[in-house]
Write a protein that holds these residues in place. Structure first.
Motif, PDB file in Angstrom:
ATOM      1  N   THR A 129       0.827  -1.214   0.000  1.00 19.06           N
ATOM      2  CA  THR A 129       0.000   0.000   0.000  1.00 19.06           C
ATOM      3  C   THR A 129       0.857   1.258   0.000  1.00 19.06           C
ATOM      4  OG1 THR A 129      -0.108  -0.007   2.424  1.00 19.06           O
ATOM      5  CG2 THR A 129      -1.867  -1.168   1.247  1.00 19.06           C
ATOM      6  N   ARG A 161     -10.431  -3.087   4.579  1.00 20.43           N
ATOM      7  CA  ARG A 161     -10.556  -2.746   3.170  1.00 20.43           C
ATOM      8  C   ARG A 161      -9.476  -1.769   2.721  1.00 20.43           C
ATOM      9  NH1 ARG A 161     -12.338  -5.723  -0.199  1.00 20.43           N
ATOM     10  NH2 ARG A 161     -12.997  -4.009  -1.564  1.00 20.43           N
ATOM     11  N   ARG A 164      -7.260  -1.563  -0.461  1.00 17.72           N
ATOM     12  CA  ARG A 164      -7.612  -0.821  -1.673  1.00 17.72           C
ATOM     13  C   ARG A 164      -6.806   0.466  -1.801  1.00 17.72           C
ATOM     14  NH1 ARG A 164     -12.020  -1.549  -4.517  1.00 17.72           N
ATOM     15  NH2 ARG A 164     -12.638   0.630  -4.507  1.00 17.72           N
ATOM     16  N   LEU A 184      -5.781   2.664  -6.072  1.00 18.17           N
ATOM     17  CA  LEU A 184      -6.986   1.946  -6.471  1.00 18.17           C
ATOM     18  C   LEU A 184      -8.255   2.660  -6.008  1.00 18.17           C
ATOM     19  CD1 LEU A 184      -8.255  -0.573  -7.761  1.00 18.17           C
ATOM     20  CD2 LEU A 184      -8.015  -1.720  -5.544  1.00 18.17           C
ATOM     21  N   ALA A 185      -8.305   3.086  -4.744  1.00 18.60           N
ATOM     22  CA  ALA A 185      -9.526   3.713  -4.218  1.00 18.60           C
ATOM     23  C   ALA A 185      -9.248   4.999  -3.452  1.00 18.60           C
ATOM     24  CB  ALA A 185     -10.269   2.725  -3.310  1.00 18.60           C
ATOM     25  N   SER A 210     -13.091   3.812  -8.320  1.00 19.96           N
ATOM     26  CA  SER A 210     -11.805   3.120  -8.410  1.00 19.96           C
ATOM     27  C   SER A 210     -10.987   3.595  -9.604  1.00 19.96           C
ATOM     28  CB  SER A 210     -12.012   1.603  -8.526  1.00 19.96           C
ATOM     29  OG  SER A 210     -12.707   1.087  -7.415  1.00 19.96           O
TER      30      SER A 210
END
Length: 358
Positions: A129, A161, A164, A184-185, A210
């Motif tokens: 991440t 989550r 993401r 991604l998000a 996204s």
């Protein structure tokens, strides 16, 4: 000679089979377009001769090869990122042996994306991440990995989550002065690389939660993001310190069949945008007016293009399995674009690809 804008249709040059036996995750041309590197879920990195369409080298790894880029300053050298988190610089490729230098970031997680800035000799890595930058202090030796500040957590998103938050694209700006990462998000974030200060952070337009992948044009004037819903958002980047806004939406002719990400990039010196699909075909749009220029026939697609001797090359790889896995190389004679008067030696850092993760 006055400037002009025109394009010529891409035609299939090579169909490369009997290479990978599982999904092709990443493809990258050498700077002169002579060689193509491809990596896949079969844990292999393959080096191809672009002109002859011939397999030259096959290297095995312990996990899927998820991303590969050619070193812009060292001939015959590639940087390879694996699902296992291992990151290597591969050099001195011969039929009998190769040299591998392991680049250590101080963290071991899936490598999602890479970019290299030749001016600062720096490698940007999207891992897990996080986004790291590490300097190549001498040939094939990297030291001093630095993590750049992550985006804030999203309100209402459960902690589990937060996977993401993973970066799906990293891109150095002018002379390595700034770095852009797409998540991604969690939107798009830009840092000053010397101070690591955040210059801006933007979220995708409403209705597009996204970002599947991103690409920065070679002149840093356009940022493209695959929105996973219906196409590509184009952002106009007028200044690294000015927050960009969406300029237009480039729609796919058919809605995505799945939520898998697809890769994209800018061929033809940034005058076109290419994007793979989950329904088959590679879309090519005109950046200046947003019109669809061509759809290349494909079962599913993968990555980059370059220009050599006045020709634009695009490579696309399938996400099939077994003997049906293949790579195609496409070629187009190109002329003039925007204010360019000669494109015969420009590297077109171009991508059209299907991604392998949801």
């Amino acid at each position: 000679m006055p400037s002009a804008t025109y394009e010529t249709a891409l035609v299939e040059l090579h169909h490369l089979g009997k290479g990978h036996s599982d999904s092709v995750n990443t493809i990258s041309f050498s700077s002169d377009g002579t060689y193509l590197a491809s990596g896949g879920d079969d844990r292999t990195l393959i080096i191809w001769n672009t002109v002859e369409g011939r397999l030259l080298y096959r290297l095995m790894f312990e996990s899927s090869v998820d991303c590969v880029i050619w070193h812009p300053g060292r001939a015959g050298t590639v940087v390879v990122g694996c699902e296992s988190g291992y990151l290597f610089q591969i050099y001195d490729l011969t039929q009998r042996s190769t040299q591998r230098y392991e680049i250590q970031l101080g963290i071991l997680n899936t490598i999602h994306c890479l970019d290299y800035d030749k001016t600062t000799c720096s490698l940007a890595v999207g891992v897990g991440t996080d986004v790291y930058v590490i300097e190549e202090t001498r040939q094939n030796v990297y030291e001093g990995a630095v993590m750049f500040s992550p985006p804030p957590e999203l309100e209402g998103v459960e902690q589990e989550r937060e996977d993401r938050m993973r970066p799906v694209g990293v891109h150095f700006g002018t002379n390595g002065e700034y770095l852009i990462a797409s998540y991604l998000a969690h939107g798009i974030r830009c840092w000053d690389t010397s101070t690591r200060d955040v210059l801006w952070h933007v979220m995708p337009p409403a209705g597009y939660p996204s970002i599947g992948s991103s690409a920065l044009s070679h002149d840093q004037s356009w940022l493209a993001t695959y929105n996973v819903v219906n196409g590509v958002h184009l952002y106009s980047v007028t200044s690294p310190r000015k927050q960009p806004k969406v300029s237009r939406l480039l729609k796919l002719s058919t809605s995505p069949r799945t939520t898998h990400s697809v890769h994209l990039a800018f061929p033809n010196a940034g005058c076109s945008v290419t994007c793979g699909t989950t329904t088959g075909g590679v879309h090519v749009w005109n950046v200046l007016n947003g019109d669809t220029f061509q759809v290349l026939s494909h079962s599913s697609t993968s990555r980059p293009a370059t220009d050599r001797s006045g020709y634009a090359y695009i490579a696309t790889g399938s996400i099939d399995k077994g003997q049906s896995t293949y790579i195609k190389i496409w070629r187009a004679k190109i002329g003039y674009c925007r204010t360019y008067t000669s494109l015969s030696h420009d590297v077109l850092k171009t991508t059209c690809s299907s991604y392998w993760h949801s």
